[in-house]
Write a protein that holds these residues in place. Structure first.
Motif, PDB file in Angstrom:
ATOM      1  N   ALA A 194       0.832  -1.208   0.000  1.00 13.95           N
ATOM      2  CA  ALA A 194       0.000   0.000   0.000  1.00 13.95           C
ATOM      3  C   ALA A 194       0.866   1.258   0.000  1.00 13.95           C
ATOM      4  N   LEU A 195       1.946   1.251   0.790  1.00 15.37           N
ATOM      5  CA  LEU A 195       2.852   2.405   0.808  1.00 15.37           C
ATOM      6  C   LEU A 195       3.490   2.604  -0.557  1.00 15.37           C
ATOM      7  N   GLU A 196       3.849   1.506  -1.198  1.00 15.70           N
ATOM      8  CA  GLU A 196       4.442   1.599  -2.536  1.00 15.70           C
ATOM      9  C   GLU A 196       3.460   2.234  -3.532  1.00 15.70           C
ATOM     10  N   ARG A 197       2.212   1.854  -3.441  1.00 11.67           N
ATOM     11  CA  ARG A 197       1.191   2.362  -4.366  1.00 11.67           C
ATOM     12  C   ARG A 197       0.671   3.738  -3.932  1.00 11.67           C
ATOM     13  N   GLY A 198       1.055   4.152  -2.738  1.00  7.67           N
ATOM     14  CA  GLY A 198       0.542   5.420  -2.220  1.00  7.67           C
ATOM     15  C   GLY A 198      -0.934   5.326  -1.855  1.00  7.67           C
ATOM     16  N   GLU A 199      -1.353   4.135  -1.464  1.00  7.57           N
ATOM     17  CA  GLU A 199      -2.759   3.887  -1.169  1.00  7.57           C
ATOM     18  C   GLU A 199      -2.971   3.422   0.271  1.00  7.57           C
ATOM     19  N   MET A 200      -2.245   4.000   1.175  1.00  6.42           N
ATOM     20  CA  MET A 200      -2.378   3.612   2.575  1.00  6.42           C
ATOM     21  C   MET A 200      -3.755   4.024   3.075  1.00  6.42           C
ATOM     22  N   ALA A 201      -4.474   3.058   3.656  1.00 11.42           N
ATOM     23  CA  ALA A 201      -5.842   3.320   4.121  1.00 11.42           C
ATOM     24  C   ALA A 201      -5.931   3.083   5.627  1.00 11.42           C
ATOM     25  N   GLU A 202      -6.917   3.719   6.229  1.00  8.97           N
ATOM     26  CA  GLU A 202      -7.123   3.566   7.667  1.00  8.97           C
ATOM     27  C   GLU A 202      -7.402   2.110   8.031  1.00  8.97           C
ATOM     28  N   GLU A 203      -8.063   1.384   7.139  1.00 11.66           N
ATOM     29  CA  GLU A 203      -8.345  -0.039   7.369  1.00 11.66           C
ATOM     30  C   GLU A 203      -7.050  -0.848   7.525  1.00 11.66           C
ATOM     31  N   ARG A 252      -4.157   0.365   8.539  1.00 14.80           N
ATOM     32  CA  ARG A 252      -3.569   0.769   9.821  1.00 14.80           C
ATOM     33  C   ARG A 252      -4.244   0.018  10.966  1.00 14.80           C
ATOM     34  N   SER A 253      -5.559  -0.096  10.862  1.00 18.58           N
ATOM     35  CA  SER A 253      -6.321  -0.816  11.883  1.00 18.58           C
ATOM     36  C   SER A 253      -5.933  -2.297  11.898  1.00 18.58           C
ATOM     37  N   ASP A 254      -5.787  -2.893  10.712  1.00 21.50           N
ATOM     38  CA  ASP A 254      -5.339  -4.295  10.634  1.00 21.50           C
ATOM     39  C   ASP A 254      -3.970  -4.470  11.273  1.00 21.50           C
ATOM     40  N   LEU A 255      -3.089  -3.509  11.001  1.00 25.05           N
ATOM     41  CA  LEU A 255      -1.738  -3.595  11.562  1.00 25.05           C
ATOM     42  C   LEU A 255      -1.783  -3.487  13.083  1.00 25.05           C
ATOM     43  N   ASP A 256      -2.563  -2.564  13.598  1.00 28.28           N
ATOM     44  CA  ASP A 256      -2.670  -2.425  15.058  1.00 28.28           C
ATOM     45  C   ASP A 256      -3.240  -3.695  15.687  1.00 28.28           C
TER      46      ASP A 256
END
Length: 186
Positions: free
Chosen positions: A84-93, A95-99
């Motif tokens: 997502a970071l590579e595509r520039g498409e980081m989403a709140e979802e 971030r929530s999954d990562l947390d």
């Protein structure tokens, strides 16, 4: 009179022998029962020890499975974050999954620390450190606070380096469970 004394002596010896035989037989039976009871007690003790060992093995197996699953889940979410970071498409979802994945992994890792033998704890801690370092790097990249030399390429390199500690942890877990030998499966 000699003959009557000898008959009395023979009678007394006969009665004494009969009584002695009964006592000897009883003592022998008591000893046999005692040996049988001791043997039964030993078998019960062996069965309890075996059941305890099996329960401990099953507890470790369950602990290892949940720790491994949590570790792999966190690594997979981190891979998704990198994409997502590579595509520039980081989403709140994401971030929530990562947390969520990080919290679950930390909980499983903390629980495992109470069960793991030293060799497995060492491998799990090494994998945990790598996951923590990568998590920090991803957070800095996502938040725009990356330090010098921290970029997506460095994050991918860190992700690639993560797999060795994860495989090492898996290997020592399998060795501990007796599934594989120490020199196998590396």
């Amino acid at each position: 009179m000699n003959s009557s004394i000898s008959q009395i002596v023979i009678a007394v010896l006969g009665i004494g022998g009969t009584l002695a035989a009964a006592v000897i037989t009883q003592r022998s039976a008591d000893r046999a029962r005692a040996r049988e009871l001791e043997h039964t007690r030993q078998l019960q003790q062996d069965e309890r020890e075996y059941a305890t060992r099996q329960a401990q093995l099953e507890a470790r197996r369950t602990c290892y499975a949940t720790l491994s699953a949590g570790t792999r889940d966190l690594a997979n979410v981190m891979t998704n974050i990198l994409h997502a970071l590579e595509r520039g498409e980081m989403a709140e979802e994401l971030r929530s999954d990562l947390d969520r994945a990080r919290r679950e992994h930390r909980l499983r890792h903390a629980e495992a620390q109470m069960v793991l033998p030293d060799t497995v704890a060492e491998a799990a801690s090494t994998a945990n450190r790598h996951l923590g370092d990568l998590y920090g790097l991803l957070m800095r990249l996502d938040g725009g606070t990356a330090q010098q030399g921290e970029n997506l390429e460095a994050a991918w390199e860190s992700m690639d380096k993560l797999w060795d500690p994860l495989w090492r942890m898996r290997h020592v877990m399998r060795v501990d469970l007796g599934i594989t030998t120490p020199d196998q499966d590396l």
